[in-house]
Design a protein around this motif. Structure first.
Motif, PDB file in Angstrom:
ATOM      1  N   UNK A 340      26.810   0.666   1.887  1.00 17.68           N
ATOM      2  CA  UNK A 340      27.423   1.998   1.874  1.00 17.68           C
ATOM      3  C   UNK A 340      27.650   2.526   3.285  1.00 17.68           C
ATOM      4  N   UNK A 341      26.765   2.210   4.214  1.00 18.41           N
ATOM      5  CA  UNK A 341      26.994   2.622   5.603  1.00 18.41           C
ATOM      6  C   UNK A 341      28.234   1.943   6.177  1.00 18.41           C
ATOM      7  N   UNK A 342      28.413   0.673   5.847  1.00 15.87           N
ATOM      8  CA  UNK A 342      29.604  -0.035   6.331  1.00 15.87           C
ATOM      9  C   UNK A 342      30.865   0.647   5.807  1.00 15.87           C
ATOM     10  N   UNK A 343      30.855   1.014   4.531  1.00 13.46           N
ATOM     11  CA  UNK A 343      32.025   1.673   3.944  1.00 13.46           C
ATOM     12  C   UNK A 343      32.244   3.054   4.539  1.00 13.46           C
ATOM     13  N   UNK A 344      31.158   3.828   4.683  1.00 14.83           N
ATOM     14  CA  UNK A 344      31.302   5.190   5.205  1.00 14.83           C
ATOM     15  C   UNK A 344      31.795   5.185   6.646  1.00 14.83           C
ATOM     16  N   UNK A 345      31.208   4.333   7.477  1.00 12.16           N
ATOM     17  CA  UNK A 345      31.571   4.314   8.894  1.00 12.16           C
ATOM     18  C   UNK A 345      32.986   3.787   9.119  1.00 12.16           C
ATOM     19  N   UNK A 346      33.409   2.814   8.324  1.00 16.14           N
ATOM     20  CA  UNK A 346      34.704   2.184   8.573  1.00 16.14           C
ATOM     21  C   UNK A 346      35.852   2.845   7.823  1.00 16.14           C
ATOM     22  N   UNK A 347      35.576   3.478   6.662  1.00 12.37           N
ATOM     23  CA  UNK A 347      36.666   3.963   5.828  1.00 12.37           C
ATOM     24  C   UNK A 347      36.620   5.457   5.506  1.00 12.37           C
TER      25      UNK A 347
END
Length: 462
Positions: A340-347
């Motif tokens: 979820x951090x990857x998704x939040x930070x990138x998108x």
């Protein structure tokens, strides 16, 4: 009811007799309109302490706890079917909106792949890269909450420096890390009376000074025994206290001169922009903490370090005896949180999203000033990016003591309940509002209209 001096100051321009009658009517209205919440609140009282999952959930000023059925974007639907425009947004936890689509998709993907293994993933490497690019600190670690992240970075810094003390600003909030619950009362440091179950004296290892007081900061660090200054770049939880012009430029010089490290807690001030307040205003911190929104609302937190601090931390760990370091838990860095951090930070935490949020927050702040002025109230409006607040004083407070003196819980509850009954939520602990990427001009207009209606009912008839 006799008001205290603080309340008398905050209530200038109000007709308190009308306000008390309004509050009674609003409580009755809430009880009548929320029968299902009332049933669930009665049921929960049998097995939940204070009848809620967390006792703070009773702090909305409602006759019983409001129960939520679902939340999406900038709206919450309660169990009685009311759709509420949400300017609280989980007190920043859902600053990016409830269930943002990229995060929801990441949760769904990861649900079929496992939640926690105590092993690294590709997501972890990507998240580390994204954090370094965004915040300018090269080395990162993870936690389950900002409280834990603050606790862990303080441990690392104490181990790295050999110093035991930390310094905080009066009225600060850094989660429930015990070290920070020290206040100034009449200029004297005291352990906060409200802290439950505390058995050792926090004053032995915590120094407290007022925000914006450079002389006090210099004097407190002069002994050379303070490991770090743990601070929000803008105080937020006692009500917003902005740094005076030049404060952080001079404060950094003082902190460096005494060999102390600087930790920026950006958990609330990430509302400033994609890289937080420190990056936007040239604050060169040795470490940074961020919780709440970094996983799009999924529980997780991060803390970053400069290369120099990371090297000292690694050396301290290598030189320590084997055994538990007191840093990290079994679920730290779990697979679900990393995805979820990857998704939040990138998108999700994108420049475009912030552009919308900041522009709308400026319009909200301007609208609040118009409504307050229309009713002749001596209140001010403060803003940090997408975070806006009105305070019961003519000019923004300059330190924690001033901010504390203007708090009026009864007046806050009256306003918050009146807004809730008109379909709008703001943060219960003070008068804070956030806009998210899904907040619209129409939502802002609804908030301003609801506040105007409440103030009409509690000010003298015109």
């Amino acid at each position: 009811m006799d008001a205290s001096p603080t309340q008398r100051a905050s209530r200038q321009g109000l007709d308190w007799a009308r306000a008390e009658a309004f509050l009674a009517a609003e409580r009755a209205r809430f009880a009548s309109d929320n029968s299902r919440s009332a049933e669930l609140a009665a049921r929960a009282r049998h097995h939940l302490l204070f009848g809620v999952p967390l006792h703070w959930m009773n702090d909305w000023g409602t006759p019983f706890a409001l129960h939520v059925a679902q939340a999406s974007g900038a709206q919450v639907t309660d169990v009685d079917g009311h759709t509420l425009i949400d300017f609280c947004l989980g007190d920043t936890g859902a600053m990016l909106g409830h269930a943002p689509a990229p995060v929801a998709a990441a949760v769904a993907r990861q649900a079929a792949r496992g939640y926690t293994t105590m092993l690294a993933t590709e997501d972890a490497a990507v998240v580390g890269e994204l954090l370094a690019q965004r915040f300018g600190l090269p080395v990162w670690q993870f936690a389950m909450s900002a409280t834990d992240a603050n606790r862990y970075i303080v441990r690392w810094i104490r181990a790295a420096t050999g110093r035991k003390k930390i310094l905080v600003f009066n009225g600060c909030y850094h989660g429930t890390i015990e070290d920070v619950f020290v206040d100034l009362v009449d200029g004297r440091p005291v352990q906060r009376d409200s802290l439950l179950g505390q058995v050792h004296n926090l004053l032995d290892h915590t120094v407290v000074v007022e925000f914006n007081d450079l002389a006090a900061l210099d004097a407190a660090l002069a002994g050379g025994d303070v490991a770090c200054v743990l601070a929000e770049p803008v105080m937020t939880n006692i009500g917003m206290v902005l740094p005076e012009p030049g404060f952080w430029d001079e404060a950094q010089k003082i902190i460096r001169r005494h060999g102390t490290l600087l930790v920026m807690d950006e958990t609330h001030t990430i509302s400033t922009g994609p890289g937080g307040y420190a990056r936007a205003h040239g604050i060169d911190a040795d470490a940074l903490v961020l919780g709440k929104p970094v996983g799009g609302g999924v529980p997780c937190a991060v803390y970053g370090m400069s290369a120099a601090l990371a090297a000292r931390a690694e050396q301290a760990k290598r030189e320590a005896p084997p055994g538990h370091s007191g840093i990290g838990t079994t679920l730290t860095g779990n697979m679900l949180a990393m995805s979820t951090m990857r998704a939040a930070l990138s998108e999700v935490m994108t420049p475009d999203a912030y552009g919308h949020m900041l522009g709308l927050a400026h319009r909200l702040a301007a609208g609040l000033r118009r409504v307050i002025a229309h009713h002749g109230l001596p209140w001010c409006v403060t803003q940090v990016g997408a975070r806006t607040e009105f305070q019961f004083c003519p000019a923004p407070p300059r330190n924690g003591s001033e901010a504390d003196r203007i708090l009026d819980g009864e007046l806050e509850h009256l306003i918050h309940l009146g807004l809730l009954n008109r379909g709008v939520m703001i943060t219960p602990f003070h008068n804070m509002m956030l806009v998210c990427p899904q907040t619209t001009d129409e939502h802002v207009a609804s908030l301003l209209g609801a506040l105007d209606e409440v103030l009409v009912r509690v000010t003298p008839p015109r």
